[in-house]
Design a protein around this motif. Structure first.
Motif, PDB file in Angstrom:
ATOM      1  N   GLY A 149       0.931  -0.898   0.172  1.00 26.44           N
ATOM      2  CA  GLY A 149      -0.013   0.214   0.275  1.00 26.44           C
ATOM      3  C   GLY A 149       1.179   1.414   0.095  1.00 26.44           C
ATOM      4  O   GLY A 149       2.329   1.057   0.214  1.00 26.44           O
ATOM      5  N   GLU A 150       0.585   2.323   0.267  1.00 26.54           N
ATOM      6  CA  GLU A 150       1.161   4.013   0.194  1.00 26.54           C
ATOM      7  C   GLU A 150       1.906   3.995   1.347  1.00 26.54           C
ATOM      8  O   GLU A 150       3.053   3.893   0.498  1.00 26.54           O
ATOM      9  CB  GLU A 150       0.347   5.283  -0.092  1.00 26.54           C
ATOM     10  CG  GLU A 150      -1.004   5.116  -0.779  1.00 26.54           C
ATOM     11  CD  GLU A 150      -1.870   6.155  -0.612  1.00 26.54           C
ATOM     12  OE1 GLU A 150      -2.603   5.965  -1.776  1.00 26.54           O
ATOM     13  OE2 GLU A 150      -2.349   6.341   0.854  1.00 26.54           O
ATOM     14  N   THR A 151       1.965   2.966   2.608  1.00 27.11           N
ATOM     15  CA  THR A 151       3.229   3.194   3.966  1.00 27.11           C
ATOM     16  C   THR A 151       3.831   1.735   2.923  1.00 27.11           C
ATOM     17  O   THR A 151       5.306   2.417   3.120  1.00 27.11           O
ATOM     18  CB  THR A 151       2.104   2.422   4.687  1.00 27.11           C
ATOM     19  OG1 THR A 151       1.520   3.628   5.097  1.00 27.11           O
ATOM     20  CG2 THR A 151       3.406   2.277   5.865  1.00 27.11           C
ATOM     21  N   GLY A 152       3.497   0.647   2.611  1.00 24.92           N
ATOM     22  CA  GLY A 152       5.040   0.112   2.048  1.00 24.92           C
ATOM     23  C   GLY A 152       5.473   0.652   0.763  1.00 24.92           C
ATOM     24  O   GLY A 152       7.045   0.282   0.969  1.00 24.92           O
ATOM     25  N   MET A 153       5.209   1.643  -0.180  1.00 27.07           N
ATOM     26  CA  MET A 153       5.389   2.718  -1.701  1.00 27.07           C
ATOM     27  C   MET A 153       6.203   3.280  -0.361  1.00 27.07           C
ATOM     28  O   MET A 153       7.551   3.515  -0.877  1.00 27.07           O
ATOM     29  CB  MET A 153       4.876   2.495  -2.282  1.00 27.07           C
ATOM     30  CG  MET A 153       4.267   1.847  -2.722  1.00 27.07           C
ATOM     31  SD  MET A 153       5.387   0.969  -3.978  1.00 27.07           S
ATOM     32  CE  MET A 153       4.165   0.037  -5.248  1.00 27.07           C
ATOM     33  N   ASP A 154       6.002   4.058   0.388  1.00 29.10           N
ATOM     34  CA  ASP A 154       7.171   5.074   1.369  1.00 29.10           C
ATOM     35  C   ASP A 154       8.380   4.402   1.912  1.00 29.10           C
ATOM     36  O   ASP A 154       9.175   4.872   1.705  1.00 29.10           O
ATOM     37  CB  ASP A 154       6.243   6.367   2.101  1.00 29.10           C
ATOM     38  CG  ASP A 154       5.586   7.034   1.205  1.00 29.10           C
ATOM     39  OD1 ASP A 154       4.923   6.940   0.096  1.00 29.10           O
ATOM     40  OD2 ASP A 154       4.861   7.710   2.156  1.00 29.10           O
ATOM     41  N   LEU A 155       8.448   3.550   2.469  1.00 33.04           N
ATOM     42  CA  LEU A 155       9.041   2.899   3.399  1.00 33.04           C
ATOM     43  C   LEU A 155      10.180   2.025   2.292  1.00 33.04           C
ATOM     44  O   LEU A 155      11.413   2.143   2.149  1.00 33.04           O
ATOM     45  CB  LEU A 155       8.430   1.556   4.512  1.00 33.04           C
ATOM     46  CG  LEU A 155       8.340   1.698   5.491  1.00 33.04           C
ATOM     47  CD1 LEU A 155       7.325   3.050   5.923  1.00 33.04           C
ATOM     48  CD2 LEU A 155       8.018   0.477   6.425  1.00 33.04           C
ATOM     49  N   ALA A 156      10.033   1.695   1.085  1.00 35.74           N
ATOM     50  CA  ALA A 156      10.383   1.181   0.232  1.00 35.74           C
ATOM     51  C   ALA A 156      11.835   1.864  -0.840  1.00 35.74           C
ATOM     52  O   ALA A 156      12.370   1.799  -1.042  1.00 35.74           O
ATOM     53  CB  ALA A 156       9.974   0.238  -1.162  1.00 35.74           C
TER      54      ALA A 156
END
Length: 592
Positions: free
Chosen positions: A196-203
């Motif tokens: 999701g958006e958080t996962g993308m930000d962390l990546a």
């Protein structure tokens, strides 16, 4: 009439302000906000991280009568948004209504009517909770604790092997709610579970921090779109001149939210048609229909589109993810292409974020075993020896309401069958902020829900209510069932409370400027403060300036493609439905 509000996030603040503003002799609302944290802001204050920004635009996210400052970018940081909320509190004199460091421990029904709310307090965030319990009586309760509070962590067999293999590392396994700084990821092999958006930000953060390896695990794929459209090149002409266009401001009002025939609304025809054309447009511009310049991680065809998913509007990691998969001829790229944002000096050249399915389990040596499938990412990653040093669960949140007395038979948000706000027959308990839009923002939805709940309490809602036709289409076993189409949902609430203006009504009272803006604009909340019981004197000015400027930023071509053509097309469909519906009623049928 005491109203206890649980939670001082955006939803709690806007319901308190709305209650105060609409109190009268018959309904002398007296709201009080109880917040267990030491500050206001909810998720935006306590569950964000370094470089976190809103993926919804300030134009859509701001409350109807208190707008974000012009100095804010279109997508402000989480820190800036909390500053906006504090300004909102000061502007509407809400400070005396908020009790911080106050934890609700029990709400039960009073045998004499209303509710008994018990809470404990503490002196500061580092203090212990007092053993002294205070109980107050309130006729009404507003639950505003939010969707993003209790971390959801799926069970993955063998995750303990990752912990055992990395005992020398601080927090080798944790939920994204605990993540705060990129430095946590520097020089390590990182696995992020959830795309999701958080996962993308962390990546993205891990790539920028100089991680050795980044593996982003996706369970069902995702639908990637940038939150701001400004990075296309067509026949050599680049669109990156001047400010971009916020994605959530592009869906026009007329024939999408306003003047939609019940048959067209019930069939979700608008959603399917827009999905069809957007997919083809994305293929022309970027070479793929899976998303905007998205070459891997596509969702199943029957669940790919606006009607089914929450758009992932955090695309910063996509250039790193696309690298092993992007294949497009130079000929098509010379016609049209998406321009990846500049990498602003990443620590590694040509670094790749590896996309993979969710792991089924971890072996005793800490190696991940991925879920077998025919997906491109699985084929590429199935034989890779992936042994993460840190596993971060970006798997979202669940909701618990342990403070609601079980014997009192309180509903949950899932049981709020009247517009996802109240349960029929139990209208004294309102759930504000418990739906999530596919494209849009929760705070303006919470504002409309607040006005709807007040209208329910005052007996001013249209009766009977038409069927709900705003939920995203999900399968029966899908965990998240609170998705809605933003524009359809808020316009439905506006119609329910008599706040949706007619075109003639707008033109007669406000003139052509406001009328054109209403037709071309998205479902901005100031539109629903022009008429009706919640009419606001500030709405016309906001529409003529800030919202009009947002529409002008699309340019002539943008307003033609995203405004005029869809409106004419959908109006034609609605006209046909109107004629057929009229004929059907003439022979005794019903249009519902």
């Amino acid at each position: 009439m005491k109203v206890v509000i649980v939670g001082a996030g955006p939803s709690g603040l806007v319901i308190a302000k709305s209650l105060l503003e609409n109190a009268d002799a018959n309904f002398p609302f007296d709201p009080i906000i109880l917040e267990q944290e030491h500050d206001i802001g909810g998720t935006f204050r306590y569950r964000t991280y370094e470089d976190a920004h809103l993926v919804s635009s300030k134009q859509l996210t701001s409350f109807s009568d208190f707008r974000a400052p012009p100095s804010f970018p279109d997508h402000p940081s989480a820190e800036a948004y909390v500053y906006y909320l504090r300004s909102y509190i000061d502007h509407f004199n809400l400070s005396d209504r908020i009790r911080l460091n106050t934890k609700v421990i029990n709400i039960k029904r009073n045998s004499k009517g209303g509710h008994l709310v018990s809470y404990v307090t503490r002196d500061s965030k580092d203090s212990e909770w007092s053993s002294e319990v205070t109980t107050i009586h309130a006729p009404y309760i507003a639950i505003c604790t939010g969707l993003h509070v209790l971390p959801y962590i799926p069970s993955i067999p063998g995750i303990e092997h990752v912990v055992a293999a990395n005992q020398h590392i601080e927090k080798p396994v944790y939920h994204s709610s605990e993540y705060k700084k990129r430095s946590e990821l520097e020089g390590k092999r990182i696995m992020i579970i959830g795309s999701g958006e958080t996962g993308m930000d962390l990546a993205y953060g891990a790539a920028k921090a100089g991680a050795k390896e980044v593996v982003l695990c996706s369970q069902e794929g995702f639908l990637s779109f940038p939150n701001q459209l400004n990075d296309f090149e067509l026949f050599g002409y680049k669109s990156d001149k001047g400010p971009g266009i916020p994605l959530d401001s592009l869906i026009t009002n007329l024939a999408e939210s306003a003047y939609v025939h019940p048959w067209v609304e019930a069939s979700h025809l608008r959603w399917f048609i827009s999905d069809f054309f957007i997919k083809r447009l994305m293929w022309v511009l970027t070479g793929t229909q899976a998303g905007c310049n998205q070459w891997v991680g596509e969702r199943e065809p029957h669940r790919l589109g606006r009607a089914y998913v929450f758009l992932n509007k955090s695309p910063r990691a996509m250039p790193y993810i696309n690298r092993p998969y992007r294949k497009r001829s130079k000929f098509f790229d010379s016609i049209a292409r998406y321009i990846d944002p500049p990498e602003d000096s990443p620590p590694q050249t040509n670094f790749t974020v590896d996309l993979a399915p969710f792991p089924t389990h971890f072996l005793p040596n800490g190696r991940a075993v991925f879920t077998p499938s025919k997906r491109k990412d699985y084929i590429r990653m199935k034989d890779r020896d992936v042994r993460p040093e840190k596993v971060i669960f970006a798997t979202g949140y669940s909701q618990e309401f342990g403070f609601l007395d079980k014997e009192s038979g309180y509903p949950t948000p899932d049981e709020a069958n009247i517009r996802n706000v109240v349960k029929e027959g139990d209208e004294s308990v309102g759930f504000i902020g418990f739906v999530r839009p596919g494209v849009g923002a929760i705070p303006p939805i919470a504002e409309m829900q607040s006005l709807f709940w007040i209208s329910i309490l005052k007996g001013q809602v249209r009766n009977p209510l038409p069927p709900p036709r705003y939920h995203l289409l999900v399968e029966e076993d899908y965990r998240i069932r609170y998705g809605v189409d933003h524009s359809t949902y808020v316009s439905t609430l506006a119609k329910d409370i008599g706040a949706a203006p007619g075109l003639w009504e707008i033109w007669r009272e406000y003139g052509t400027h406001v009328l054109v803006c209403y037709c071309f604009g998205a479902a901005f909340t100031p539109f629903y403060r022009l008429v009706g019981p919640y009419k606001s004197a500030s709405a016309p000015g906001i529409i003529k300036t800030e919202l009009w400027d947002t529409i002008l930023r699309r340019g002539f071509l943008g307003n033609l493609v995203m405004g005029v053509i869809p409106m004419v097309f959908y109006l034609s469909i609605n006209c046909v439905a109107f004629v057929l519906g009229t004929m059907w009623m003439m022979v005794g049928g019903k249009v519902e």
